[in-house]
Design a protein around this motif. Structure first.
Motif, PDB file in Angstrom:
ATOM      1  N   ALA A 108      -3.292  26.805  35.025  1.00  0.00           N
ATOM      2  CA  ALA A 108      -2.940  28.213  34.807  1.00  0.00           C
ATOM      3  C   ALA A 108      -1.428  28.280  34.610  1.00  0.00           C
ATOM      4  O   ALA A 108      -0.662  27.994  35.522  1.00  0.00           O
ATOM      5  CB  ALA A 108      -3.364  29.069  35.984  1.00  0.00           C
ATOM      6  N   ILE A 109      -1.019  28.658  33.404  1.00  0.00           N
ATOM      7  CA  ILE A 109       0.396  28.720  33.057  1.00  0.00           C
ATOM      8  C   ILE A 109       0.769  30.180  32.866  1.00  0.00           C
ATOM      9  O   ILE A 109       0.234  30.851  31.981  1.00  0.00           O
ATOM     10  CB  ILE A 109       0.676  27.917  31.766  1.00  0.00           C
ATOM     11  CG1 ILE A 109       0.246  26.465  31.962  1.00  0.00           C
ATOM     12  CG2 ILE A 109       2.141  28.016  31.371  1.00  0.00           C
ATOM     13  CD1 ILE A 109       0.121  25.687  30.680  1.00  0.00           C
ATOM     14  N   LYS A 110       1.658  30.669  33.718  1.00  0.00           N
ATOM     15  CA  LYS A 110       2.118  32.057  33.615  1.00  0.00           C
ATOM     16  C   LYS A 110       3.371  32.082  32.748  1.00  0.00           C
ATOM     17  O   LYS A 110       4.346  31.394  33.026  1.00  0.00           O
ATOM     18  CB  LYS A 110       2.419  32.639  34.993  1.00  0.00           C
ATOM     19  CG  LYS A 110       2.786  34.116  34.946  1.00  0.00           C
ATOM     20  CD  LYS A 110       2.983  34.661  36.328  1.00  0.00           C
ATOM     21  CE  LYS A 110       1.765  35.478  36.663  1.00  0.00           C
ATOM     22  NZ  LYS A 110       1.908  36.213  37.906  1.00  0.00           N
ATOM     23  N   THR A 111       3.346  32.881  31.690  1.00  0.00           N
ATOM     24  CA  THR A 111       4.483  32.973  30.781  1.00  0.00           C
ATOM     25  C   THR A 111       5.496  33.990  31.304  1.00  0.00           C
ATOM     26  O   THR A 111       5.232  34.718  32.250  1.00  0.00           O
ATOM     27  CB  THR A 111       4.024  33.393  29.373  1.00  0.00           C
ATOM     28  OG1 THR A 111       3.523  34.731  29.430  1.00  0.00           O
ATOM     29  CG2 THR A 111       2.959  32.455  28.826  1.00  0.00           C
ATOM     30  N   LYS A 112       6.639  34.038  30.650  1.00  0.00           N
ATOM     31  CA  LYS A 112       7.674  34.994  31.040  1.00  0.00           C
ATOM     32  C   LYS A 112       7.246  36.432  30.786  1.00  0.00           C
ATOM     33  O   LYS A 112       7.810  37.355  31.343  1.00  0.00           O
ATOM     34  CB  LYS A 112       8.967  34.694  30.290  1.00  0.00           C
ATOM     35  CG  LYS A 112       9.626  33.432  30.772  1.00  0.00           C
ATOM     36  CD  LYS A 112      10.927  33.205  30.069  1.00  0.00           C
ATOM     37  CE  LYS A 112      11.586  31.961  30.586  1.00  0.00           C
ATOM     38  NZ  LYS A 112      12.832  31.683  29.898  1.00  0.00           N
ATOM     39  N   GLU A 113       6.254  36.632  29.949  1.00  0.00           N
ATOM     40  CA  GLU A 113       5.742  37.976  29.659  1.00  0.00           C
ATOM     41  C   GLU A 113       4.605  38.357  30.594  1.00  0.00           C
ATOM     42  O   GLU A 113       3.869  39.298  30.335  1.00  0.00           O
ATOM     43  CB  GLU A 113       5.254  38.060  28.204  1.00  0.00           C
ATOM     44  CG  GLU A 113       6.346  37.927  27.173  1.00  0.00           C
ATOM     45  CD  GLU A 113       6.750  36.477  26.912  1.00  0.00           C
ATOM     46  OE1 GLU A 113       5.943  35.560  27.145  1.00  0.00           O
ATOM     47  OE2 GLU A 113       7.895  36.267  26.480  1.00  0.00           O
ATOM     48  N   ASP A 114       4.395  37.606  31.680  1.00  0.00           N
ATOM     49  CA  ASP A 114       3.338  37.825  32.668  1.00  0.00           C
ATOM     50  C   ASP A 114       1.927  37.633  32.118  1.00  0.00           C
ATOM     51  O   ASP A 114       0.976  38.213  32.623  1.00  0.00           O
ATOM     52  CB  ASP A 114       3.453  39.206  33.320  1.00  0.00           C
ATOM     53  CG  ASP A 114       4.471  39.222  34.434  1.00  0.00           C
ATOM     54  OD1 ASP A 114       4.774  38.143  34.972  1.00  0.00           O
ATOM     55  OD2 ASP A 114       4.954  40.312  34.779  1.00  0.00           O
ATOM     56  N   THR A 115       1.788  36.837  31.088  1.00  0.00           N
ATOM     57  CA  THR A 115       0.482  36.476  30.570  1.00  0.00           C
ATOM     58  C   THR A 115       0.105  35.120  31.155  1.00  0.00           C
ATOM     59  O   THR A 115       0.916  34.203  31.170  1.00  0.00           O
ATOM     60  CB  THR A 115       0.518  36.361  29.029  1.00  0.00           C
ATOM     61  OG1 THR A 115       0.982  37.585  28.485  1.00  0.00           O
ATOM     62  CG2 THR A 115      -0.842  36.028  28.467  1.00  0.00           C
ATOM     63  N   THR A 116      -1.107  34.998  31.647  1.00  0.00           N
ATOM     64  CA  THR A 116      -1.562  33.725  32.208  1.00  0.00           C
ATOM     65  C   THR A 116      -2.453  33.037  31.194  1.00  0.00           C
ATOM     66  O   THR A 116      -3.441  33.607  30.717  1.00  0.00           O
ATOM     67  CB  THR A 116      -2.316  33.943  33.525  1.00  0.00           C
ATOM     68  OG1 THR A 116      -1.446  34.617  34.437  1.00  0.00           O
ATOM     69  CG2 THR A 116      -2.739  32.620  34.126  1.00  0.00           C
TER      70      THR A 116
END
Length: 194
Positions: A108-116
Motif C-alpha cells: 500500500a503506497i500512499k501518495t502525496k495527494e493522499d491516494t493509496t
C-alpha cells in the motif's frame, strides 16, 4: 610538556593553552529575548531583500541575510518522490504448493495527494526493481539502496518467515520509494504502475 604521571594526576583544562577570548554562556536562556532577536533578524533580512533585489544572473536564489557575498540555495523544499508512506500489510499464497505456488505481498503506497495505491508484488518483482536500480542509478546514489532480504526457498511458506520477510521488504521499499531522488526516478514509477 607534562610528564605522564603529572598528566594523570591533574587533568588539563581543554582551553588551558587558548589565547582566544572565551565567552561563558548563562545557564538560563531568556526565551522572550531570543524571540525578540529572531524577529529583529527576520525584519533586517526583509529590509535587506527590499534594498538589494535578487541578482539578475541568479533570479531564483535570494541573497543571504548574513552577507552580501554569500548566496544560498533553498535546500529545504519538498522531495520529488511521489510517495509519502509505504506499508506492506500482508501476503497471500497464490496457487497450489505442488503445482507452482508463490507468495504475493500486498503493498500500500500512499501518495502525496493522499491516494493509496495497492499493488501485489512477488519477491522476484522486488529483485527486478533492485537490479534495475543498480543498472540505472548514478554510482553515488547506489549506497542509498539497501540490500534485499535473501532468498530462502525451504522456508518460504512458513508464516514466521513470511512475516519477517514482509517487514524486511517494507523497510526496503520504504527506503527506495521515500528517498527524495531515487523515489522519483523512472524505474521506480514504472515498477509501481506495472
Amino acid at each position: 610538556m607534562l610528564s605522564p604521571a603529572a598528566s594523570r594526576s591533574s587533568p588539563r583544562h581543554p582551553f588551558a593553552s587558548s589565547t582566544a577570548r572565551l565567552e561563558v554562556l548563562p545557564s538560563h536562556i531568556d526565551v522572550e529575548e531570543e524571540a525578540r532577536l529572531y524577529e529583529q533578524l527576520c525584519s533586517e533580512g526583509a529590509e535587506y531583500s527590499r534594498v538589494h533585489p535578487v541578482r539578475s544572473d541568479s533570479p531564483s536564489i535570494p541573497p543571504s541575510v548574513f552577507s552580501k557575498d554569500i548566496w544560498l540555495d533553498d535546500h529545504s523544499g519538498e522531495s520529488r518522490a511521489f510517495a509519502r508512506d509505504v506499508k506492506i500489510g500482508g501476503w497471500t499464497n497464490v496457487g497450489d504448493k505442488r503445482g507452482g505456488a508463490y507468495i504475493v505481498y500486498d503493498c500500500a503506497i500512499k501518495t502525496k495527494e493522499d491516494t493509496t495505491i495497492h499493488i501485489h508484488k512477488r519477491y522476484n518483482s522486488f529483485l527486478e526493481l533492485e537490479q534495475a536500480l543498480h543498472r540505472t542509478l548514478p554510482r553515488h546514489q547506489l549506497h542509498f539502496v539497501p540490500p534485499l532480504p535473501p532468498k530462502t526457498p525451504f522456508a518460504r511458506y512458513r508464516p514466521v518467515f513470511l512475516d519477517r520477510r514482509r517487514r524486511q521488504l517494507q523497510y526496503w521499499l520504504s527506503a527506495v520509494l521515500l528517498h527524495p531522488d531515487i523515489g522519483s526516478c523512472k524505474v521506480v514509477r514504472q515498477w509501481v504502475i506495472t
